[in-house]
Design an enzyme around this catalytic site. Sequence first.
Site, PDB file in Angstrom:
ATOM      1  N   ASN A  19       0.880  -1.160   0.000  1.00 36.18           N
ATOM      2  CA  ASN A  19       0.000   0.000   0.000  1.00 36.18           C
ATOM      3  C   ASN A  19       0.923   1.216   0.000  1.00 36.18           C
ATOM      4  OD1 ASN A  19      -1.640   2.170   0.536  1.00 36.18           O
ATOM      5  ND2 ASN A  19      -2.687   1.251   2.266  1.00 36.18           N
TER       6      ASN A  19
ATOM      7  N   ARG B 244       0.508   4.219   0.377  1.00 33.43           N
ATOM      8  CA  ARG B 244       0.182   5.261   1.359  1.00 33.43           C
ATOM      9  C   ARG B 244       0.655   4.893   2.763  1.00 33.43           C
ATOM     10  NH1 ARG B 244      -5.668   7.504   0.905  1.00 33.43           N
ATOM     11  NH2 ARG B 244      -4.619   9.161   2.044  1.00 33.43           N
ATOM     12  N   CYS B 245       1.131   3.671   2.941  1.00 37.45           N
ATOM     13  CA  CYS B 245       1.566   3.180   4.256  1.00 37.45           C
ATOM     14  C   CYS B 245       3.078   3.341   4.402  1.00 37.45           C
ATOM     15  CB  CYS B 245       1.171   1.706   4.392  1.00 37.45           C
ATOM     16  SG  CYS B 245       1.868   0.891   5.827  1.00 37.45           S
ATOM     17  N   SER B 246       3.502   4.017   5.461  1.00 37.77           N
ATOM     18  CA  SER B 246       4.936   4.244   5.655  1.00 37.77           C
ATOM     19  C   SER B 246       5.695   2.934   5.877  1.00 37.77           C
ATOM     20  CB  SER B 246       5.176   5.200   6.821  1.00 37.77           C
ATOM     21  OG  SER B 246       4.732   4.633   8.044  1.00 37.77           O
TER      22      SER B 246
ATOM     23  N   ARG C 158       6.162   1.299   2.530  1.00 34.72           N
ATOM     24  CA  ARG C 158       7.196   1.996   1.743  1.00 34.72           C
ATOM     25  C   ARG C 158       8.592   1.675   2.276  1.00 34.72           C
ATOM     26  NH1 ARG C 158       3.562   6.293   2.463  1.00 34.72           N
ATOM     27  NH2 ARG C 158       5.042   7.327   3.876  1.00 34.72           N
TER      28      ARG C 158
END
Length: 115
Positions: free
Chosen positions: A9, A11-13, A16
């Site tokens: 995802n 948008r998920c730190s 990433r």
Amino acid sequence: MKMITIYHNPRCSKSRQTLGLIEEKGRKFVVKEYLKNPPTKSELEQVIDLLAIKPEQLVRKGEPEFKENFKGKDLTDAEWIEAMIKYPKLIERPIVIDGDNAVLGRPPENVLKLL
């Protein structure tokens, strides 16, 4: 070397960061953005088997979808799988698969076990 798969995802730190660790190690990978293209029942069952966990352990219990639809309910393994298919935001992330091995990237350093 086999291709690594990451259920990601962007948008998920944590997701990433995990992807960054894979890139740093120079491993080839394929990204599956599971919110855009949710896994099939078969794929999700395979991921759960590789992680060697119960389906409920893959559920993100802080998500609004969980609180609104499942909090306090006692579901079977099959019902949890169906819930994650219907509401992919419930799937814990990131999941990294390398052949017959898989880990949850929480914390991201877990992925180092595969690399």
